[in-house]
Scaffold this active site. Structure first.
Site, PDB file in Angstrom:
ATOM      1  N   HIS A 176       0.109   6.181 -28.452  1.00  0.00           N
ATOM      2  CA  HIS A 176      -0.936   5.370 -27.789  1.00  0.00           C
ATOM      3  C   HIS A 176      -0.385   4.638 -26.573  1.00  0.00           C
ATOM      4  O   HIS A 176      -0.877   3.554 -26.221  1.00  0.00           O
ATOM      5  CB  HIS A 176      -1.564   4.353 -28.745  1.00  0.00           C
ATOM      6  N   SER A 297       4.623   6.566   2.758  1.00  0.00           N
ATOM      7  CA  SER A 297       3.258   6.276   3.146  1.00  0.00           C
ATOM      8  C   SER A 297       3.233   6.051   4.647  1.00  0.00           C
ATOM      9  O   SER A 297       4.184   5.510   5.213  1.00  0.00           O
ATOM     10  CB  SER A 297       2.782   5.024   2.410  1.00  0.00           C
ATOM     11  N   LYS A 303       6.877   2.285   0.577  1.00  0.00           N
ATOM     12  CA  LYS A 303       6.457   3.240  -0.458  1.00  0.00           C
ATOM     13  C   LYS A 303       7.311   4.499  -0.541  1.00  0.00           C
ATOM     14  O   LYS A 303       7.788   5.020   0.454  1.00  0.00           O
ATOM     15  CB  LYS A 303       5.004   3.678  -0.218  1.00  0.00           C
ATOM     16  N   GLU A 310       2.689  14.678  -8.749  1.00  0.00           N
ATOM     17  CA  GLU A 310       1.231  14.501  -8.617  1.00  0.00           C
ATOM     18  C   GLU A 310       0.547  15.810  -8.243  1.00  0.00           C
ATOM     19  O   GLU A 310      -0.529  16.140  -8.756  1.00  0.00           O
ATOM     20  CB  GLU A 310       0.912  13.425  -7.580  1.00  0.00           C
TER      21      GLU A 310
END
Ligand code: ARG
Length: 484
Positions: A176, A297, A303, A310
């Site tokens: 979980h 970025s 970043k 992804e």
């Protein structure tokens, strides 16, 4: 690092003749099809990718025709010569594909006839494009499956290598998404190896069903020529001819099955990718992805984004889409061949390309782009009362029924939580207040090392079991490589 993939076929040169030119099958037609229809139904823009499989299939068919006395040996020699020229032209990217000739099969046949005359026109004896295309697709897919199996094994090896190095690196195991029990990073990585090992198995099973030969089925009913299907199957490396001619030209379940296998691989890759995204976030910091696998970025200079994981996660959707496309394509087709089946190729091609890319890049990332941060993993394992179950098991070993032990430990956790410390940080006297069974040896099980070491059975997370499992996985991968 893995199997070489043939480069994507070059774009077709502009059609060398208008699409309205006389089609190979146009004898019964009073008028040529419109340019729009010609373009709509042409598949040569994508099925050129099957060219070499088409040539292989044609040569085997022609050799059998000659052996059976259906065409002459001179005709076969001419066909073989012509196909040699065509194969060289295709490989060099100089074959002049034309949409006037619809698909890869008619393009090649027309060129063959231009090269060798009547022998080229005899090639199609006892055959139809319906059994031809099904054969080409199976031949092509078989080759791609073999290349994919090599990529899968390379990925599994990368997981095994990293797992072995981290057989004793402690991390929290989750259920979980909550810290549950300590595990080793190596054990966690080998969970993925186990998934990909099943994927290898599935792919091998799929290959067996792909590797049946449609040729001989002709358009749908078989042929009246005295053909020798076994000889053709043997030459092309098929396990056997397909059993039923209607089924052979019609069903694409082998392609669907491959897409399903690919989808499961993508599910597994995507789950791992998701973990990398989470683990590489500042909050977790369990791993650092090397710069080569990230991008920055354009607006936030600080970043460093986990683009590769992804994208792998994102590309899973596209492969699942192809599976659904193929299922849908097939589901309402009456027997036997229908042109719908021409739509099987692009989803299948893209499935192969996407899967190949993802397997290679993730293998590379696991081998070269992943720096685990054991301190962060360990700290996280300490934070979540991950050894609470070990304390309960300790009390059970001392005679307390498990449900009572569960209760005692829950109270101890509550106390630790109130005081803002880990279970192992509570003084012995405080722990003993929850149960008289607690003695000094309790700290052996409350340590993370004690906890993982005690899960000492096949499939468990104890470091020596992880090393054992890694060795077994490595041996299995080696056996599979040799078997091919
Ligand atoms: N291009 C077709 C395909 O991909 C080849 C088979 C065509 N057969 C036919 N009867 N029109 O399925």
């Amino acid at each position: 690092m893995t199997a070489a993939r043939p480069p994507a076929p070059p774009e077709p040169p502009p059609a060398d003749e208008p699409a309205r030119a006389r089609a190979t099958w146009s004898g019964r037609f009073a008028e040529p099809v419109s340019e729009r229809v010609a373009r709509f139904q042409a598949s040569v823009g994508f099925d050129r990718r099957l060219a070499e499989a088409d040539i292989d299939g044609s040569l085997a068919h022609a050799r059998m025709l000659a052996a059976a006395g259906i065409i002459s040996h001179d005709d076969f020699a001419a066909i073989e010569r012509g196909m040699g020229v065509i194969r060289a032209d295709v490989r060099a990217g100089r074959f002049a594909w034309s949409i006037a000739d619809e698909d890869v099969h008619l393009n090649i046949e027309k060129r063959l006839t231009a090269l060798v005359g009547d022998a080229g026109k005899r090639l199609h004896t006892g055959r139809s494009r319906n059994d031809q295309v099904a054969t080409d697709l199976r031949l092509w897919l078989r080759g791609e499956i073999d290349a994919m199996a090599i990529r899968l094994r390379a990925l599994r090896s990368a997981f095994v290598d990293l797992a072995e190095r981290h057989a004793a690196t402690i991390m929290p195991g989750f259920t979980h998404m909550q810290v549950a029990q300590p595990v080793t990073f190596g054990h966690h990585l080998l969970a993925y190896e186990a998934m990909f090992a099943r994927d290898s198995e599935r792919l091998a099973g799929c290959r067996g069903r792909v590797n049946r030969m449609p040729l001989g089925s002709a358009a749908l009913a078989g042929t009246s020529y005295p053909i020798d299907r076994d000889a053709v199957a043997r030459e092309l490396g098929f396990d056997a001819p397909c059993r039923n001619s209607l089924d052979a030209v019609s069903d694409r379940d082998f392609a669907i099955e491959f897409a399903a296998c690919a989808s499961l691989v993508m599910v597994h890759l995507s789950r791992f990718a998701e973990e990398l995204v989470v683990w590489s976030s500042q909050r977790y910091g369990f791993v650092a992805l090397s710069d080569g696998f990230c991008t920055g970025s354009s607006i936030m200079p600080q970043k460093k984004n986990p683009d590769v994981p992804e994208l792998v996660r994102g590309k899973s959707g596209r492969v699942f889409g192809h599976l659904v496309a193929l299922l849908t394509l097939m589901k309402a087709q009456p027997l036997a061949y229908n042109k719908d089946n021409q739509e099987d190729k692009e989803p299948l091609f893209d499935t192969v390309d996407t899967l190949a890319d993802c397997l290679e890049i993730v293998a590379d990332l696991v081998a070269h782009g992943l720096a685990p941060v054991p301190d962060r993993m360990r700290a996280a394992a300490r934070e979540g009362y991950a050894t609470a179950t070990d304390l309960a098991d300790y009390l059970v070993r001392k005679g307390l029924p498990f449900r009572d032990a569960h209760e005692v430990v829950a109270r101890a956790v509550r106390e630790a939580e109130t005081r803002g410390v880990d279970l192992a940080d509570l003084p012995l006297a405080d722990l003993a207040r929850h149960s008289p069974l607690v003695a000094a040896d309790v700290f052996d099980v409350l340590t993370l090392e004690g906890s993982v070491a005690s899960r000492d059975h096949p499939g468990g997370t104890a470091p020596r079991r992880v090393r054992e499992a890694a060795a077994a996985a490595r041996a299995a991968i080696a056996r599979e490589s040799e078997a091919r």
